[in-house]
Design an enzyme around this catalytic site. Structure first.
Site, PDB file in Angstrom:
ATOM      1  CG  ASP A  31       2.599   0.459  11.302  1.00  0.00           C
ATOM      2  OD1 ASP A  31       1.909   1.165  12.060  1.00  0.00           O
ATOM      3  OD2 ASP A  31       2.435   0.433  10.073  1.00  0.00           O
ATOM      4  CG  ASP A  57      -0.385  -0.272   2.511  1.00  0.00           C
ATOM      5  OD1 ASP A  57       0.856  -0.355   2.614  1.00  0.00           O
ATOM      6  OD2 ASP A  57      -1.154  -0.407   3.486  1.00  0.00           O
TER       7      ASP A  57
END
Length: 743
Positions: free
Chosen positions: A458, A50
């Site tokens: 993340d 993405d």
């Protein structure tokens, strides 16, 4: 004479461009919404990410990035990939729909890119609308497909109400299919007008039925799914795209995510969820559509209280008709669930089940030898071994044992899937070696300390102790404490084993006294402080924290943080690396200095016509020497910012600036800015008098979001942190050039 000078300038710049490679964090690090195998050619597969572009699978299970060359500063959005397609008749051909966002975060329309050499080179077809590779619903698909009967025909399902598009010249041009009127009307949050969740998600997939015959050399039957939780979300054409109708008898509930044809069965398999993904989904279904009888069958593997998730990933075995594997889209506790059927969904078995609650029977073994930090940092500390956000799940069409599925962390998979049917136990590994989809938040390289400290989104962050470790995936991420995103990291200049890092959530500050190997909580961090950037005093006794919401804060000796006076909120900050009492700050057109360990700040020397201080870099070994990056270029001070000079005006509108060890006792200066070769990374070996393009053809994405560090230990080595392709590094000698060659 003028021609000779410019020729020499070009040659010097070209000669100095460095060869870049990834620091090996390994294991993926981000979300992979789609994986596609070629249907007939062994070993050909691609993964779309993405925010990190496309990757091609290698024979040893590793992956190679193939879109870096089309992701320079002007085309950073090409790293967002919303759809992927292969030509069934030519294994060298690959297509992708690229573009990052459909809202104003991304100012440019999207494109369809195409390659006839497996991604070595690309051609681009510009679209008149945006593509959302990092938007909600990005795990649906694939939205792009090549007609298996005619390689010149492609269909692309767009977002934002733009409908269905067709190419009849192998992707060179596209025209809208006017007969297809469904647009996919679902908007995650209609109140978020112009925001991330405020756009129509559009079409979900395009699937050709190769069993339905052809008309004028084109496949007659085509299915298209839309992002609609209504009575009609799957449409069919029986006349090669001339007319379209809702498929009769369809479920009329939930959003379709995946649609895969099993040609020997003459059946479609579809997964549904009550959310468009990839983060949501609390209910869902799985259906089989019989093409011969035009009938639907609900083959959802669970019901009642066992059904608390939607379905995303769908793998169909092309060698064994009736064999399929599906995954929960989001089962946040205790783990994802994966189901397998060998009888077309009549019966199912699970990859784990309850033993004596809360004990679980796991019908798999799991490892992460290619990226050990995944096991120590995640598998050993979380119940979710199998992962989350499972939208991509595929079985190699030429090898029933080879399967891959992706999560928000990595790509898992293995090579013994059929053992599920006999011993009901499979081997799962992290198989994302080569994928570096990390969003890097900050970098540091302390002289005489750890070679590289990388704060990432993340996945917390990572320490690379020496130059050799850059090529080996770390054993652990930053842990104890571990948190999702580390937004900044810094070191104490005269005590380089002392490191501080901060995170994006409240009360996230941690310190290390062994160069970032082990960590402990910073006791003075308040529950209101988060995000932003951090600066550590030279001796490591004072912390300056420019927070994301509470202004600039100061703490000494792990004491309570308090506001630093006279320094504007959101100021750029840095510490002098040799003088423990000095901190620097910048905001708008002003440069600030503190000589009382950050207690108070006063405006210092002028930065000429600059109106925005963007970054500050203190010399690693010289007290009082500081470099400042601004909207008009680089400024230099040798007297603690009392006065500044601008060594050259050749580099304009600069962003991050960093110093790294050069040849002998010298230090190189590195900066992102606009120079003779455009908006790129430049290096200087003569204190900023001249600048050389050292980036070359390597794409780093948008330079205003890249992070930068020069090595404090390895001469000529420089690190670039990207927003989606991890950390790159390169080394080389930057040649000093006479002013004759200064562009």
């Amino acid at each position: 004479m003028r021609f000779l000078a410019w020729t020499q300038l070009f040659s010097a710049a070209a000669e100095a461009a460095l060869t870049w490679q990834n620091v090996k964090i390994g294991g993926g690090g981000g979300f992979v919404p789609g994986i596609v195998f070629h249907p007939t050619t062994k070993g050909v597969a691609y993964a779309r990410t993405d925010i990190g572009g496309l990757y091609r699978l290698n024979s040893d299970d590793s992956w190679t990035a193939i879109t870096d060359g089309i992701t320079d500063n002007d085309n950073w959005h090409n790293w967002g990939v919303d759809a992927l397609a292969l030509d069934p008749q030519d294994a060298n051909v690959v297509y992708a729909a690229v573009g990052m966002y459909t809202n104003d975060w991304d100012p440019k329309p999207g494109s369809i890119i195409r390659s006839s050499d497996k991604g070595a080179t690309w051609k681009t077809t510009a679209l008149s609308f945006k593509v959302g590779g990092n938007m909600p619903g990005r795990g649906m698909g694939e939205r792009l497909a090549v007609d298996p009967a005619n390689s010149k025909i492609l269909y692309f399902g767009a977002r934002s109400g733009n409908g269905l598009w067709k190419s009849t010249d192998s992707g060179a041009t596209f025209t809208k299919v006017s007969s297809f009127t469904a647009v996919g009307t679902f908007i995650p949050d209609p109140k978020d007008v112009g925001g991330y969740n405020g756009d129509k998600q559009g079409l979900a997939f395009v699937t050709f039925d190769s069993t339905g015959g052809t008309a004028d050399g084109a496949t007659k039957r085509i299915f298209v799914g839309t992002a609609d939780n209504t009575t009609a979300s799957v449409y069919v054409s029986e006349d090669a795209g001339a007319t379209w109708n809702p498929v009769k008898g369809q479920p009329g509930k939930y959003f379709p995510h995946k649609c895969v044809l099993q040609p020997q069965e003459k059946a479609l398999y579809l997964t549904y969820s009550d959310g468009s993904g990839p983060y949501d989904g609390t209910l869902g279904a799985v259906y089989r559509y019989d093409l011969a009888t035009s009938t639907w069958k609900d083959i959802t593997p669970v019901s009642g209280s066992d059904l608390y998730f939607g379905f995303g990933g769908l793998g169909v075995d092309m060698k064994k008709p009736g064999t399929i594997v599906i995954a929960s889209l989001n089962s946040w506790w205790p783990d994802a669930q994966i189901f397998r059927s060998t009888d077309s969904g009549a019966t199912w078995s699970r990859i784990w089940g309850w033993s004596n609650y809360p004990e679980m029977n796991r019908y798999y073994g799991q490892s992460a030898s290619k990226a050990p930090w995944i096991k120590t940092g995640f598998l050993d500390t979380d119940t979710k071994d199998l992962g989350w956000m499972i939208e991509a799940l595929v079985i190699n069409p030429l090898d029933s044992d080879h399967w891959l599925y992706s999560t928000g962390l990595t790509i898992f998979g293995g090579h013994d899937l059929t053992k599920w049917d006999s011993s009901h136990n499979v081997t799962i590994q992290s198989l994302a070696d080569g994928i570096e989809e990390f969003a890097v938040q900050d970098l540091a390289s302390p002289p005489g300390g750890s070679e590289l400290l990388a704060a990432v989104g993340d996945d917390s962050g990572f320490t690379f102790k020496d130059a050799a470790s850059l090529k080996v995936s770390p054993n652990t991420p930053w842990m104890n404490p571990i948190w999702t995103t580390s937004s900044s990291v810094d070191y104490a200049g005269t005590s380089v084993k002392n490191i501080i890092r901060i995170g994006n959530s409240a009360q996230q500050a941690a310190v290390s006294s062994d160069g970032g190997v082990t960590w402990s909580n910073y006791s003075g961090a308040a529950t209101t402080l988060s995000g932003g950037t951090v600066a550590y005093s030279a001796k490591g006794d004072t912390v300056l924290w420019s927070t994301s919401s509470s202004g600039v804060q100061r703490s000494q000796n792990q004491g309570t943080f308090s506001a630093a006076s006279s320094l504007p909120s959101s100021a750029v900050i840095a510490s002098d690396k040799q003088n423990n009492t000095v901190f620097y700050g910048g905001s708008a057109a002003s440069f600030y200095v503190s000589t009382d360990t950050g207690t108070s700040f006063a405006k210092a020397g002028s930065l000429g016509s600059a109106t925005a201080v963007r970054d500050i870099a203190a010399h690693p070994t010289k007290a009082g020497e500081v470099w400042v990056s601004t909207d008009v270029g680089i400024f230099h001070s040798t007297n603690y910012g009392s006065s500044f000079t601008q060594p050259s005006t050749a580099l304009k509108s600069t962003y991050q600036v960093a110093l790294g060890k050069g040849s002998g006792t010298t230090w190189n200066i590195y900066a992102f800015g606009t120079g003779s070769a455009g908006a790129k990374l430049y290096g200087s070996a003569d204190d900023g008098a001249t600048w050389t393009d050292i980036q070359g053809s390597q794409g780093f994405g948008s330079i205003d979001s890249c992070k930068l560090a020069g090595s404090g230990n390895t001469a000529g080595q420089v690190y670039v942190g990207t927003n989606g392709r991890g950390v790159f590094y390169a080394s080389g000698t930057i040649k000093k050039r006479s002013s004759t060659f200064n562009a």
